[in-house]
Design an enzyme around this catalytic site. Structure first.
Site, PDB file in Angstrom:
ATOM      1  N   GLU A   1       7.034 -16.254  -3.527  1.00 21.45           N
ATOM      2  CA  GLU A   1       7.422 -14.852  -3.736  1.00 21.45           C
ATOM      3  C   GLU A   1       8.953 -14.715  -3.660  1.00 21.45           C
ATOM      4  O   GLU A   1       9.589 -14.084  -4.497  1.00 21.45           O
ATOM      5  CB  GLU A   1       6.765 -14.026  -2.615  1.00 21.45           C
ATOM      6  CG  GLU A   1       7.071 -12.582  -2.644  1.00 21.45           C
ATOM      7  CD  GLU A   1       5.894 -11.730  -3.088  1.00 21.45           C
ATOM      8  OE1 GLU A   1       4.875 -12.302  -3.512  1.00 21.45           O
ATOM      9  OE2 GLU A   1       6.021 -10.519  -3.037  1.00 21.45           O
TER      10      GLU A   1
ATOM     11  N   GLN B   1      32.300  -3.634 -14.242  1.00 19.63           N
ATOM     12  CA  GLN B   1      33.655  -3.120 -13.999  1.00 19.63           C
ATOM     13  C   GLN B   1      34.645  -3.752 -14.980  1.00 19.63           C
ATOM     14  O   GLN B   1      35.536  -3.079 -15.498  1.00 19.63           O
ATOM     15  CB  GLN B   1      34.060  -3.450 -12.544  1.00 19.63           C
ATOM     16  CG  GLN B   1      35.277  -2.702 -12.065  1.00 19.63           C
ATOM     17  CD  GLN B   1      34.998  -1.205 -11.876  1.00 19.63           C
ATOM     18  OE1 GLN B   1      33.852  -0.781 -11.795  1.00 19.63           O
ATOM     19  NE2 GLN B   1      36.054  -0.407 -11.854  1.00 19.63           N
TER      20      GLN B   1
ATOM     21  N   GLU C   1       0.853  -1.198   0.000  1.00 22.16           N
ATOM     22  CA  GLU C   1       0.000   0.000   0.000  1.00 22.16           C
ATOM     23  C   GLU C   1       0.884   1.242   0.000  1.00 22.16           C
ATOM     24  O   GLU C   1       2.057   1.164   0.383  1.00 22.16           O
ATOM     25  CB  GLU C   1      -0.894  -0.007   1.251  1.00 22.16           C
ATOM     26  CG  GLU C   1      -1.821  -1.215   1.274  1.00 22.16           C
ATOM     27  CD  GLU C   1      -2.826  -1.161   2.420  1.00 22.16           C
ATOM     28  OE1 GLU C   1      -2.646  -0.325   3.333  1.00 22.16           O
ATOM     29  OE2 GLU C   1      -3.779  -1.957   2.377  1.00 22.16           O
TER      30      GLU C   1
HETATM   31  C1  LIG Z   1       8.814  -2.204  -9.483  1.00 25.26           C
HETATM   32  C2  LIG Z   1       8.155  -2.732  -8.256  1.00 25.26           C
HETATM   33  C3  LIG Z   1       7.303  -3.814  -8.361  1.00 25.26           C
HETATM   34  C4  LIG Z   1       6.633  -4.303  -7.243  1.00 25.26           C
HETATM   35  N1  LIG Z   1       5.724  -5.314  -7.371  1.00 25.26           N
HETATM   36  C5  LIG Z   1       4.856  -5.556  -6.349  1.00 25.26           C
HETATM   37  C6  LIG Z   1       3.701  -6.383  -6.554  1.00 25.26           C
HETATM   38  O1  LIG Z   1       3.474  -6.933  -7.635  1.00 25.26           O
HETATM   39  N2  LIG Z   1       2.842  -6.538  -5.520  1.00 25.26           N
HETATM   40  C7  LIG Z   1       3.048  -5.949  -4.308  1.00 25.26           C
HETATM   41  O2  LIG Z   1       2.214  -6.126  -3.421  1.00 25.26           O
HETATM   42  N3  LIG Z   1       4.140  -5.180  -4.082  1.00 25.26           N
HETATM   43  C8  LIG Z   1       5.032  -4.964  -5.075  1.00 25.26           C
HETATM   44  N4  LIG Z   1       6.121  -4.134  -4.884  1.00 25.26           N
HETATM   45  C9  LIG Z   1       6.304  -3.515  -3.592  1.00 25.26           C
HETATM   46  C10 LIG Z   1       7.527  -3.979  -2.834  1.00 25.26           C
HETATM   47  O3  LIG Z   1       7.359  -5.305  -2.399  1.00 25.26           O
HETATM   48  C11 LIG Z   1       7.726  -2.986  -1.684  1.00 25.26           C
HETATM   49  O4  LIG Z   1       8.234  -1.792  -2.260  1.00 25.26           O
HETATM   50  C12 LIG Z   1       8.637  -3.493  -0.597  1.00 25.26           C
HETATM   51  O5  LIG Z   1       8.042  -4.552   0.105  1.00 25.26           O
HETATM   52  C13 LIG Z   1       9.019  -2.395   0.409  1.00 25.26           C
HETATM   53  O6  LIG Z   1       7.898  -1.690   0.818  1.00 25.26           O
HETATM   54  P1  LIG Z   1       7.930  -0.076   0.768  1.00 25.26           P
HETATM   55  O7  LIG Z   1       8.370   0.311  -0.592  1.00 25.26           O
HETATM   56  O8  LIG Z   1       6.618   0.422   1.218  1.00 25.26           O
HETATM   57  O9  LIG Z   1       9.070   0.321   1.768  1.00 25.26           O
HETATM   58  P2  LIG Z   1       8.924   0.494   3.347  1.00 25.26           P
HETATM   59  O10 LIG Z   1       8.171  -0.633   3.911  1.00 25.26           O
HETATM   60  O11 LIG Z   1       8.435   1.872   3.605  1.00 25.26           O
HETATM   61  O12 LIG Z   1      10.440   0.398   3.799  1.00 25.26           O
HETATM   62  C14 LIG Z   1      11.368   1.460   3.555  1.00 25.26           C
HETATM   63  C15 LIG Z   1      12.728   1.077   4.104  1.00 25.26           C
HETATM   64  O13 LIG Z   1      12.639   0.830   5.509  1.00 25.26           O
HETATM   65  C16 LIG Z   1      13.127  -0.472   5.807  1.00 25.26           C
HETATM   66  N5  LIG Z   1      12.316  -1.070   6.864  1.00 25.26           N
HETATM   67  C17 LIG Z   1      10.979  -1.028   7.016  1.00 25.26           C
HETATM   68  N6  LIG Z   1      10.612  -1.706   8.104  1.00 25.26           N
HETATM   69  C18 LIG Z   1      11.749  -2.200   8.651  1.00 25.26           C
HETATM   70  C19 LIG Z   1      12.035  -2.997   9.796  1.00 25.26           C
HETATM   71  N7  LIG Z   1      11.061  -3.438  10.595  1.00 25.26           N
HETATM   72  N8  LIG Z   1      13.328  -3.316  10.056  1.00 25.26           N
HETATM   73  C20 LIG Z   1      14.321  -2.890   9.232  1.00 25.26           C
HETATM   74  N9  LIG Z   1      14.108  -2.128   8.153  1.00 25.26           N
HETATM   75  C21 LIG Z   1      12.840  -1.798   7.867  1.00 25.26           C
HETATM   76  C22 LIG Z   1      12.981  -1.265   4.525  1.00 25.26           C
HETATM   77  O14 LIG Z   1      13.887  -2.360   4.472  1.00 25.26           O
HETATM   78  C23 LIG Z   1      13.292  -0.199   3.498  1.00 25.26           C
HETATM   79  O15 LIG Z   1      14.695  -0.083   3.358  1.00 25.26           O
HETATM   80  C24 LIG Z   1       6.872  -3.701  -5.989  1.00 25.26           C
HETATM   81  C25 LIG Z   1       7.783  -2.639  -5.878  1.00 25.26           C
HETATM   82  C26 LIG Z   1       8.398  -2.132  -6.990  1.00 25.26           C
HETATM   83  C27 LIG Z   1       9.317  -0.961  -6.838  1.00 25.26           C
END
Ligand SMILES: Cc1cc2nc3c(=O)[nH]c(=O)nc-3n(C[C@H](O)[C@H](O)[C@H](O)COP(=O)(O)OP(=O)(O)OC[C@H]3O[C@@H](n4cnc5c(N)ncnc54)[C@H](O)[C@@H]3O)c2cc1C
Length: 411
Positions: free
Chosen positions: A243, A340, A128
């Site tokens: 996944e 590289q 989300e």
């Molecule tokens: C091109 C693309 C395709 C995708 N395809 C799909 C799809 O088909 N379906 C779907 O549902 N999702 C999809 N995703 C979503 C993807 O799985 C998420 O972007 C990912 O899970 C991270 O969520 P976020 O981007 O909200 O980052 P956030 O959850 O906001 O995290 C941001 C940063 O904080 C760190 N972080 C957060 N919580 C913790 C914690 N508890 N401990 C340590 N570090 C933490 C994370 O590691 C990250 O570095 C896709 C993303 C992209 C960019």
């Protein structure tokens, strides 16, 4: 793959997949990377026609009833095409897991069989806008009204959003319940209130249809509920196996593709009158890269065997997370090393290494970030070690002054 330990059936499967991979038009890859193609539907249709999708699922639903040990071989081969095509290839394996394990017979016939046969395209909608890592903080809502659920909320970064026939959506069905006991999984077909658009200027992995999904009071028939109401935690945990295993196996294919280019290049290109491979700085990069790639492949293969053998879910969770983290980071390093080795030309689009590098950056983020993988790995390992009795040799005593317990101060 490790040739000597492959079965005859696996070799045949690999040859079939290699044949399919070879048939993929180069122009498709270029058009996807240039965002001229929004989704590779023909590619999926063809994979289905060749009976190469969802290999683990039973033959009655279009699969081949194979195991993870087989599927990772196929995915590694498709991985050489890059992330967007590999993702389109594995999506039936991911969404199919939920349908195959938790769906009833009607649901399997209606949604599992068509995606495994390549006749329909599914997408999974977990992430989300407010966050993807915190899955159990899901805010999309579903409320029951008669024989329907009314869904509202937003999902983002959904691969295939632009083109899929249906979404597997997680939504909260009990707004006041415990996080692990208040989310349900639904199949949402396109219709009134379902808005999906191709979005995002992605660094790589283009052409996979990644977009945003908005659900505006969408009426979803109750028979589209997968599993039980508020019972999606189990489905989520189960889906995280395909996944992450698919990310891990695909990563090896991508690393392999770049490394082969760098190996051939360094055998031809000369500097200071010598082939590049004669310089240790180059050939040792090749050595480190292939070693890391084989180590990653070994871990992915061992994990696949453990899942197929029915290992306990907690240990599987750790292994799957290790495989995803290690294989994706290895691919990144190997592709970076390969760039590289090519020097300046590696940074251009004369070679596809720059595209592979852009693609690979994503796989350390999606399907659970590698930080989340580390979180799971340490959690499961602490649990395992601290719960185990010290019945084996207690190596802590193998020190001359081990008995001086007054020196073993912990606080
Ligand atoms: C091109 C693309 C395709 C995708 N395809 C799909 C799809 O088909 N379906 C779907 O549902 N999702 C999809 N995703 C979503 C993807 O799985 C998420 O972007 C990912 O899970 C991270 O969520 P976020 O981007 O909200 O980052 P956030 O959850 O906001 O995290 C941001 C940063 O904080 C760190 N972080 C957060 N919580 C913790 C914690 N508890 N401990 C340590 N570090 C933490 C994370 O590691 C990250 O570095 C896709 C993303 C992209 C960019």
């Amino acid at each position: 793959m490790f040739e000597a330990i492959m079965t005859e059936r696996q070799r045949k499967l690999r040859a079939e997949v290699q044949d399919f991979v070879k048939s993929v038009p180069r122009q498709l890859i270029l058009d996807m990377d240039a965002d001229r193609v929004k989704y590779p539907r023909d590619f999926v249709t063809e994979a289905g026609r060749r009976n190469l999708l969802g290999l683990r699922f039973p033959a009655e639903y279009g699969g081949r009833g194979l195991g993870w040990e087989d599927e990772i071989i196929a995915i590694e081969e498709v991985g050489v095409l890059g992330t967007a095509l590999a993702c389109a290839y594995v999506m039936p394996s991911i969404v199919g897991e939920a349908l195959s394990v938790f769906g009833n017979m009607q649901q399997k016939e209606r949604w599992l069989a068509p995606i495994v046969k390549g006749q329909k395209v599914a997408a999974e909608a977990l992430t989300e806008p407010r966050g993807g890592s915190d899955f159990f903080g899901t805010t999309a809502l579903a409320r029951r009204e008669g024989d329907h659920y009314i869904l509202q909320g937003q999902k983002r970064f959904i691969v295939g959003a632009a083109e899929c026939d249906f979404f597997l959506v997680y939504a909260r069905t009990d707004p006041n319940g415990l996080p692990h006991k208040s989310i349900s999984a639904f199949i949402v077909e396109r219709g009134p209130g379902v808005e999906a658009e191709y979005l995002y200027g992605l660094l790589g992995t283009r052409g996979g249809g990644t977009g945003r999904l908005v659900l505006r009071d969408v009426a979803v028939p109750a028979e589209n509920l997968i599993g039980t109401e508020n019972g999606a935690a189990e489905i989520f945990y189960r889906m995280m196996v395909p996944e992450r295993m698919t990310s891990a196996a695909g990563a090896i294919g991508m690393g392999r593709a770049a490394l082969q280019i760098a190996t051939r290049y360094s055998d031809q290109r000369k500097a200071f009158g010598e082939k590049l491979r004669r310089f240790e700085a180059v050939s040792f990069k090749i050595a480190d890269s292939i070693t890391a790639l084989d180590a990653a492949r070994g871990l992915v293969h061992a994990t696949a065997r453990c899942i197929d053998a029915g290992d306990n879910p907690n240990r599987s969770r750790r292994l799957v997370s290790e495989a995803k983290k290690f294989a994706t980071e290895t691919a990144w390093q190997v592709i970076n090393n390969s760039m590289q080795i090519l020097g300046g030309i590696g940074y251009t689009n004369i070679y596809p290494i720059e595209r592979l590098l852009r693609d690979t950056r994503l796989i350390m983020i999606w399907t659970g970030t590698n930080e989340i993988m580390a979180l799971i790995i340490q959690h499961e390992y602490y649990d395992e070690v601290l719960a185990s009795k010290r019945e084996l040799r207690d190596v802590e005593h193998d020190a001359p002054e081990a008995a001086r317990t007054e020196e073993k101060v912990y606080e």
